[in-house]
Design a protein around this motif. Structure first.
Motif, mmCIF file in Angstrom:
data_model
loop_
_atom_site.group_PDB
_atom_site.id
_atom_site.type_symbol
_atom_site.label_atom_id
_atom_site.label_comp_id
_atom_site.label_asym_id
_atom_site.label_seq_id
_atom_site.Cartn_x
_atom_site.Cartn_y
_atom_site.Cartn_z
ATOM 1 N N TRP A 67 35.393 -40.742 -9.727
ATOM 2 C CA TRP A 67 34.627 -42.038 -10.067
ATOM 3 C C TRP A 67 35.218 -42.609 -11.145
ATOM 4 O O TRP A 67 35.478 -43.695 -11.165
ATOM 5 N N GLY A 70 38.268 -44.344 -9.869
ATOM 6 C CA GLY A 70 38.145 -45.723 -9.356
ATOM 7 C C GLY A 70 37.636 -46.762 -10.120
ATOM 8 O O GLY A 70 37.953 -47.992 -10.007
ATOM 9 N N THR A 73 40.572 -49.082 -11.438
ATOM 10 C CA THR A 73 41.061 -49.720 -10.695
ATOM 11 C C THR A 73 39.596 -51.005 -10.272
ATOM 12 O O THR A 73 40.087 -51.804 -9.318
ATOM 13 N N GLY A 74 38.796 -50.792 -10.867
ATOM 14 C CA GLY A 74 37.619 -52.014 -10.530
ATOM 15 C C GLY A 74 36.756 -51.609 -9.443
ATOM 16 O O GLY A 74 35.856 -52.363 -8.987
ATOM 17 N N ASP A 75 36.780 -50.312 -9.043
ATOM 18 C CA ASP A 75 35.868 -49.817 -7.880
ATOM 19 C C ASP A 75 34.793 -49.008 -8.574
ATOM 20 O O ASP A 75 35.044 -47.658 -8.885
ATOM 21 N N GLY A 77 32.623 -47.555 -6.776
ATOM 22 C CA GLY A 77 32.098 -46.714 -5.574
ATOM 23 C C GLY A 77 30.951 -47.335 -4.902
ATOM 24 O O GLY A 77 30.622 -48.612 -4.976
ATOM 25 N N ARG A 78 30.117 -46.396 -4.210
ATOM 26 C CA ARG A 78 29.075 -46.971 -3.398
ATOM 27 C C ARG A 78 27.625 -46.193 -3.776
ATOM 28 O O ARG A 78 27.902 -44.931 -4.127
ATOM 29 N N PRO A 84 27.749 -51.181 -2.092
ATOM 30 C CA PRO A 84 28.746 -51.229 -2.974
ATOM 31 C C PRO A 84 28.138 -51.206 -4.316
ATOM 32 O O PRO A 84 27.216 -52.316 -4.554
ATOM 33 N N ASP A 86 29.209 -52.523 -6.991
ATOM 34 C CA ASP A 86 29.797 -53.758 -7.683
ATOM 35 C C ASP A 86 28.833 -54.722 -7.257
ATOM 36 O O ASP A 86 28.550 -55.643 -7.933
ATOM 37 N N GLU A 87 28.573 -55.020 -6.020
ATOM 38 C CA GLU A 87 27.648 -55.895 -5.323
ATOM 39 C C GLU A 87 26.425 -55.897 -5.957
ATOM 40 O O GLU A 87 25.865 -56.895 -6.284
ATOM 41 N N SER A 277 26.357 -42.582 -9.309
ATOM 42 C CA SER A 277 27.314 -43.600 -9.346
ATOM 43 C C SER A 277 26.729 -44.816 -10.068
ATOM 44 O O SER A 277 27.272 -45.599 -10.701
#
Length: 309
Positions: A67, A70, A73-75, A77-78, A84, A86-87, A277
């Motif tokens: 995690w 991730g 790198t700006g991710d 996760g879900r 997502p 991020d969303e 997450s």
């Protein structure tokens, strides 16, 4: 520059340790993430497949490392339900930022003049109520204060709504729906920062150069602006930087009470699902904002110390 770089590295390391503690704490919560997502009627094979999909069959240190890699790198996760992260943050963080931002502005524009007035009139009869009032404001938790505000202004007087109705954009449909949540967030911070401003100005006023400025015949306004405030400013700014973190933490509670469409409901749902997450992403976002504010406070403190030399 080297000092600030080391300071940022130490705080970043502290944030990573906090995130590791979040992973452990969520993992220790009772319940099962896969079963919370699939429901109680899910078959054991479905549970096992979902755990493999979410990576829950891996060791906790490995899950944390994947995690963190991730996030670098700006991710983020879900979520456990497949959305997502991020969303989710993009959708839900702006309303929380609006609520906390208004509460911060209100805290600054009330506590600075009030604390300054208190410091200038120490011992006066007009300021005697500030000591117990600010103590009470600091002592009352946000959720208790929110409940009292609802009982008085929503259910009792009927002046303001008790819950938030959300529009299509994800924000409250009217400004009146922000009043009670903002007050519930800001009042404890106004009490605390008023005391900090008063104490910082009172301490700075005892410096020898201030007494010299007064004996030179400078006006009280000039003495305050040029000789007292620069010495008190680092303490005041640091207090407001800390307030940002308090407002972010308090907003998660206040949002739940007022059904406000921000990160509070997201965090409550993610804890119920044991969705590590999402919880860690909210902590990361809050931590980065707090680190940024503390960096600003450190810069102002360094500038102030350089000005004294």
């Amino acid at each position: 520059m080297i000092f600030f770089a080391r300071l940022l590295l130490r705080r970043a390391a502290l944030l990573i340790m906090l995130l590791a503690a979040v992973f452990v704490a969520v993992d220790l919560l009772p319940g099962d993430t896969a079963r919370a997502v699939l429901g109680r009627e899910a078959a054991p094979e479905q549970i096992a497949a979902k755990e493999h999909e979410l990576g829950l069959d891996r060791a906790l240190p490995m899950r944390f490392w994947r995690w963190i890699a991730g996030v670098a790198t700006g991710d983020f996760g879900r979520t456990a339900r497949g959305r997502p992260v991020d969303e989710l943050l993009v959708d839900k963080f702006p309303p929380t930022l609006l609520l906390g931002g208004i509460a911060l502005v209100l805290t600054v524009i009330v506590s600075v003049p009030l604390g300054t007035w208190w410091a200038a009139r120490q011992g006066a009869a007009s300021t005697r109520l500030l000591q117990p009032a600010t103590t009470m404001a600091v002592a009352i938790p946000e959720f208790v204060l929110a409940t009292v505000l609802i009982l008085v202004f929503a259910l009792g007087l009927g002046w303001l709504p008790a819950v938030t109705i959300t529009g299509r954009a994800g924000f409250p449909t009217g400004p009146d729906m922000l009043v009670l949540p903002v007050l519930a967030l800001a009042m404890p911070q106004i009490g605390w920062n008023t005391r900090v401003v008063r104490a910082a100005l009172a301490d700075a006023a005892q410096a020898p150069h201030v007494e010299t400025a007064v004996l030179d015949g400078l006006s009280a306004r000039v003495v305050l602006a040029r000789h007292v405030l620069p010495f008190a400013l680092p303490t005041i700014v640091t207090s407001f930087a800390t307030t940002v973190g308090m407002l972010l933490g308090g907003s998660l509670v206040v949002e739940t009470v007022f059904n406000y469409p921000g990160l509070g409901a997201v965090l409550a749902g993610s804890v119920a699902d044991r969705d590590t997450s999402v919880v860690a992403a909210v902590v990361t976002l809050s931590g980065v904002i707090i680190l940024g504010m503390l960096a600003v406070a450190d810069g102002i403190r360094a500038w102030s110390l350089r000005g004294r030399r």
